[in-house]
Structures are given as C-alpha cells and as structure tokens.
Motif scaffolding. Structure first.
Motif, short mmCIF file in Angstrom:
data_model
loop_
_atom_site.label_atom_id
_atom_site.label_comp_id
_atom_site.label_asym_id
_atom_site.label_seq_id
_atom_site.Cartn_x
_atom_site.Cartn_y
_atom_site.Cartn_z
N ARG A 298 0.84 -1.21 0.00
CA ARG A 298 0.00 0.00 0.00
C ARG A 298 0.87 1.25 0.00
N ALA A 299 1.90 1.26 0.82
CA ALA A 299 2.79 2.42 0.88
C ALA A 299 3.51 2.62 -0.44
N ALA A 300 3.92 1.51 -1.08
CA ALA A 300 4.61 1.61 -2.36
C ALA A 300 3.70 2.20 -3.44
N ALA A 301 2.42 1.85 -3.42
CA ALA A 301 1.48 2.37 -4.41
C ALA A 301 1.32 3.89 -4.25
N VAL A 302 1.24 4.35 -3.01
CA VAL A 302 1.10 5.79 -2.78
C VAL A 302 2.37 6.52 -3.20
N GLU A 303 3.52 5.96 -2.90
CA GLU A 303 4.78 6.58 -3.30
C GLU A 303 4.87 6.67 -4.82
N TYR A 304 4.38 5.66 -5.50
CA TYR A 304 4.40 5.64 -6.96
C TYR A 304 3.57 6.77 -7.55
N LEU A 305 2.48 7.13 -6.85
CA LEU A 305 1.57 8.15 -7.36
C LEU A 305 1.88 9.54 -6.82
N THR A 306 2.94 9.67 -6.04
CA THR A 306 3.27 10.96 -5.43
C THR A 306 4.22 11.74 -6.34
N LEU A 307 3.80 12.95 -6.70
CA LEU A 307 4.64 13.81 -7.53
C LEU A 307 5.33 14.90 -6.74
N VAL A 308 4.70 15.36 -5.67
CA VAL A 308 5.22 16.49 -4.90
C VAL A 308 5.29 16.11 -3.44
N LYS A 309 6.45 16.35 -2.83
CA LYS A 309 6.61 16.17 -1.40
C LYS A 309 6.78 17.54 -0.76
N VAL A 310 6.21 17.70 0.42
CA VAL A 310 6.28 18.97 1.13
C VAL A 310 7.32 18.87 2.22
N GLY A 311 8.30 19.78 2.21
CA GLY A 311 9.37 19.77 3.20
C GLY A 311 8.97 20.46 4.48
N ALA A 312 9.93 20.60 5.38
CA ALA A 312 9.66 21.18 6.69
C ALA A 312 9.22 22.62 6.59
N GLN A 313 9.69 23.34 5.56
CA GLN A 313 9.33 24.74 5.40
C GLN A 313 8.07 24.93 4.56
N GLY A 314 7.47 23.82 4.15
CA GLY A 314 6.25 23.91 3.37
C GLY A 314 6.47 24.09 1.88
N ALA A 315 7.73 24.06 1.45
CA ALA A 315 8.02 24.24 0.03
C ALA A 315 7.84 22.92 -0.71
N GLY A 316 7.30 22.99 -1.92
CA GLY A 316 7.10 21.79 -2.70
C GLY A 316 8.37 21.39 -3.41
N HIS A 317 8.65 20.09 -3.45
CA HIS A 317 9.83 19.59 -4.13
C HIS A 317 9.38 18.59 -5.18
N PRO A 318 9.50 18.91 -6.49
CA PRO A 318 9.07 17.97 -7.52
C PRO A 318 9.92 16.71 -7.48
N LEU A 319 9.25 15.59 -7.77
CA LEU A 319 9.92 14.30 -7.84
C LEU A 319 9.95 13.84 -9.29
N PRO A 320 10.79 12.85 -9.61
CA PRO A 320 10.76 12.30 -10.96
C PRO A 320 9.36 11.81 -11.30
N THR A 321 8.90 12.10 -12.51
CA THR A 321 7.54 11.77 -12.90
C THR A 321 7.40 10.28 -13.16
#
Length: 267
Positions: A35-58
C-alpha cells in the motif's frame, strides 16, 4: 491502470479533500508495504519542513500530467508567498538569480495574480540554451502548476489497514456537508458548496413527509421513508453509489463464471 485497479469509488470528504475507495479483491488483501509503495508511486510532490514543494521524478502513470517531449533535464520553479496583495513574489529557474530578480521587480507592478501569472508564462515561453548550445523548451510553469495543484496524498490512510476511514454518506463534523460519491462523467459540474448538508436534508425530508401524508396516509412507514429519500437532493449521489456497486457485482459474477469455465475445461 498501471496498478491493475478497476473498481474505484471517488467520494468528496465534505470539506476540501477527496477519498478514493479501491474495492478490488486483490488490493484489499495488500500488505502495508504494498500500500505504501502504491502511494509513493503516485506521489509527484513532497512537502518539506518549510512547506516548500519539491518535484519528484515523474512516474510513468502520470506522464499525461506534464507536456509531451519533456527531457530528463528538469527545470526548477518555485513560487513563494509575498507580502500583502502579492500572490507571487519570487521565482527561481535553474537556481539562477538572473531569472528571479527581474520578476521580483516586475511582480509588484502587476495588479493581481492573473497578470503576474501571464507575465510568468511569457517568460517561460522563452527557450533556454543548454550547455551544448542547443535550445530546449522551458517547462518551469508546469512545475509550478504541479507543485500547487497536484493533490497531496495521505500515505497513512492508505498504508494502515486499521486506519479510521470516513464512510460515504457520513457527515463532516465541521461543515455539515455529506460525503457524497462523485460522478466522474460530470465532474466539471460538481460544486462542493452545493453538496447537501445534514440541515438541508432534514428540511427536505420534513417537506417530503408533509406532502406524502397529504397524498395518501395509508402507506406504510418504511415505504414512505424510501420514497421520501428519493425526493431529496441526496438521490443522485445515492444512484452513483448504486451504479458502482452494480458494476462490482457484474464484474464479480463474470469472474466466477470465468473460473467455473476453467474448472470445467480442466475436468
């Protein structure tokens, strides 16, 4: 589609989120790791400690979210919230201040965020020169849209088998709105502020009950309640749910027939 999932029911949370109920037999038996792997696969943007978005490989499943012909060399776009009245105050492309500083000076001259976005898009339409001298399109505006518009997935809800989940047709405790199933064929017509609330349903049921008593008072209470529910604004959403369940039943019957045919062929 990449994960082989077929039975998905999308449900509005009643506030600002959306739940996706995945009802495939195989998926319901997935481990927490899968289940965790499926969500990671569908995640494009992670939010850091400062709230800034960091794009991930598509991931391959989401290539339709980015423009065609995009190269592996990723341009980086960042939009920060500025002072009062400023929707956007800075942008950094390839970490080069020569892109950021002119925009910082021009954004305050624009009246609203629409004008600022048009200015930004105009800059993004320009091509940049790579190290080898070839010009390539710049897709930093797509990066920004993905950062701010792509949904943030709650991994804990999907990963934890025992996680508390909100059922369809439950009531949101803060807004009073009903968590209604979504019709994807009419998604552009969906208005979250027009979703029935517990108060509006009570008024509709009272009105339907009064009309029913005047029409014929001899009807039994259970039948009257069913008829009254169909007169409320919740009826079309219930129909979406019923159609989803009916489709699951048809698919399950087809799978049972297929298995039974294989068993008979092997006998």
């Amino acid at each position: 589609e990449d994960l082989g999932i077929k039975h998905r029911l999308w449900v509005y949370s009643g506030r600002r989120g959306v739940h996706c109920w995945v009802c495939d037999d195989a998926v319901r038996k997935w481990s927490s790791t899968l289940r965790a792997a499926a969500v990671e696969y569908l995640t494009l943007v992670k939010v850091g400690a400062q709230g800034a978005g960091h794009p991930l490989p598509t991931p391959p499943a989401l290539t339709t979210s980015v423009p065609p012909g995009r190269s592996g060399d990723r341009e980086e776009g960042r939009v920060c919230t500025g002072g009062a009245g400023s929707a956007v105050s800075a942008i950094s492309l390839d970490r080069r201040p020569q892109h950021r500083e002119p925009l910082q000076g021009e954004f305050p001259k624009k009246r609203d965020s629409v004008q600022r976005w048009e200015l930004l898009k105009g800059r993004m339409e320009r091509t940049r020169v790579s190290g080898r001298g070839a010009s390539t399109p710049c897709y930093a505006d797509w990066e920004i849209m993905l950062q701010y518009c792509f949904p943030r997935l709650d991994i804990n809800v999907s990963k934890g088998v025992g996680h508390l989940l909100k059922s369809p047709f439950s009531v949101h405790p803060k807004t009073g709105r009903i968590s209604v199933p979504l019709d994807l064929q009419r998604l552009d017509q969906f208005d979250p502020f027009a979703v029935p609330t517990i108060s509006s349903l009570c008024h509709e049921l009272d009105a339907a009950g009064d009309d029913g008593e005047q029409e014929d008072g001899g009807e039994t209470e259970p039948k009257r309640r069913v008829r009254d529910y169909k007169k409320t604004s919740l009826a079309p959403y219930v129909r979406v749910f019923e159609q989803f369940v009916e489709e699951m039943e048809r698919a399950r019957r087809g799978e049972l027939l297929r298995r039974s045919g294989k068993c008979q062929a092997g006998m």
